[in-house]
Design an enzyme around this catalytic site. Structure first.
Site, short mmCIF file in Angstrom:
data_model
loop_
_atom_site.label_atom_id
_atom_site.label_comp_id
_atom_site.label_asym_id
_atom_site.label_seq_id
_atom_site.Cartn_x
_atom_site.Cartn_y
_atom_site.Cartn_z
N HIS A 34 0.86 -1.20 0.00
CA HIS A 34 0.00 0.00 0.00
C HIS A 34 0.89 1.24 0.00
O HIS A 34 1.71 1.44 0.89
CB HIS A 34 -0.91 -0.04 1.23
N HIS A 67 -2.51 4.75 -3.29
CA HIS A 67 -3.61 5.50 -2.66
C HIS A 67 -3.26 6.98 -2.80
O HIS A 67 -2.41 7.49 -2.09
CB HIS A 67 -3.70 5.05 -1.19
N ASP A 177 -8.50 1.13 5.74
CA ASP A 177 -7.20 1.79 5.91
C ASP A 177 -7.23 2.77 7.08
O ASP A 177 -7.95 3.76 7.06
CB ASP A 177 -6.87 2.54 4.60
C1 DX5 Z 1 -3.31 7.46 6.24
C2 DX5 Z 1 -2.83 6.43 5.25
C3 DX5 Z 1 -2.77 5.07 5.84
C4 DX5 Z 1 -1.81 4.95 6.99
C5 DX5 Z 1 -2.02 3.64 7.66
O1 DX5 Z 1 -3.31 8.69 5.61
O2 DX5 Z 1 -3.70 6.38 4.13
O3 DX5 Z 1 -2.46 4.12 4.83
O4 DX5 Z 1 -0.49 5.09 6.63
O5 DX5 Z 1 -1.18 3.61 8.77
P1 DX5 Z 1 -1.63 2.95 10.14
O6 DX5 Z 1 -1.92 1.51 9.83
O7 DX5 Z 1 -0.46 3.15 11.02
O8 DX5 Z 1 -2.85 3.68 10.60
ZN ZN Z 2 -3.54 4.66 2.69
#
Ligand code: DX5
Ligand code: ZN
Length: 218
Positions: A34, A67, A177
């Site tokens: 991701h 993303h 996410d």
């Molecule tokens: C937030 C991102 C996520 C994030 C997830 O803006 O889109 O993908 O990095 O990280 P964790 O799992 O630490 O919440």
């Molecule tokens: Zn993300």
């Protein structure tokens, strides 16, 4: 039941050795990498762009999931497709009236497409594009940073999307996410999510194969 896929977010990786970090999580069992692209405008953080994705692409055969947390994403989708993204997701909030067109443009580039919504955006806003998508991404934190706390209000939204996906009869993944841990992963799976993003939970754990397996099996 759809296959559960674990998608570590490299936002929490060590950027000084990103290639080997990506190789490491792939060996540890990640299905999807991701890639959180942030522009300092759509979100209050800046991460990386297509050049970086292109240069780490050879380190993994897993699915590259870009993303895009950027404004005017249509200006950049070609670059991300050429960099090696297998799927590109764009935010409904960034696309507005151009959402359907942008999804079609991504498809025309020969890559998969998906739409993302923030915790405060209702599923109704994307109902008419769901059938165009290969994946629907639901944010369980406000985007911008890793390591935030999971917002449980997303759970009924996952169920709502799961119903729409079922009704469509199409093979559409549901990705979740933000703030996913061993303590809430079962909740999101039970609601209907099958692609599980986890940044800090995976990268803060020294044994990545173990944490990936746990997130998959819990
Ligand atoms: C937030 C991102 C996520 C994030 C997830 O803006 O889109 O993908 O990095 O990280 P964790 O799992 O630490 O919440
Ligand atoms: Zn993300």
């Amino acid at each position: 039941m759809k296959k559960i896929k674990i998608a570590p977010s490299i936002l929490s990786a060590d950027f000084a050795k990103l290639g080997s970090e990506i190789r490491d999580i792939t060996t540890a069992g990640a299905d999807v990498i991701h890639l959180d692209v942030m522009d300092g405008s759509f979100v209050k953080n800046i991460s990386f762009g297509p050049k970086m994705i292109k240069e780490v692409r050879p380190y993994s055969k897993a699915v590259f999931d870009a993303h895009l947390m950027i404004v005017n994403p249509w200006n950049y989708i070609k670059q991300f497709a050429e960099a090696g993204a297998d799927i590109i997701t764009v935010h409904q909030e960034a696309c507005g009236d151009r959402l359907k067109q942008t999804l079609e443009e991504i498809k025309a580039l020969g890559v998969k497409c998906g739409v993302v919504i923030n915790p405060d955006t209702s599923v109704d806003k994307i109902a008419d594009v769901i059938e165009l998508c290969d994946m629907i991404l639901l944010m369980s934190v406000f985007p911008g940073f890793g390591g935030q706390k999971f917002i449980p209000d997303v759970l009924p939204k996952i169920q709502q999307v799961a119903k729409l996906v079922e009704k469509s009869g199409k093979d559409i993944d549901i990705e979740i996410d933000g703030g996913i841990t061993k303590d809430n992963v079962k909740l999101v799976k039970d609601a209907g999510a099958n692609v599980i993003v986890a940044g800090s939970t995976v990268f803060n754990e020294p044994d990545r194969a173990k944490i990936i397996q746990e997130l998959r099996e819990i």
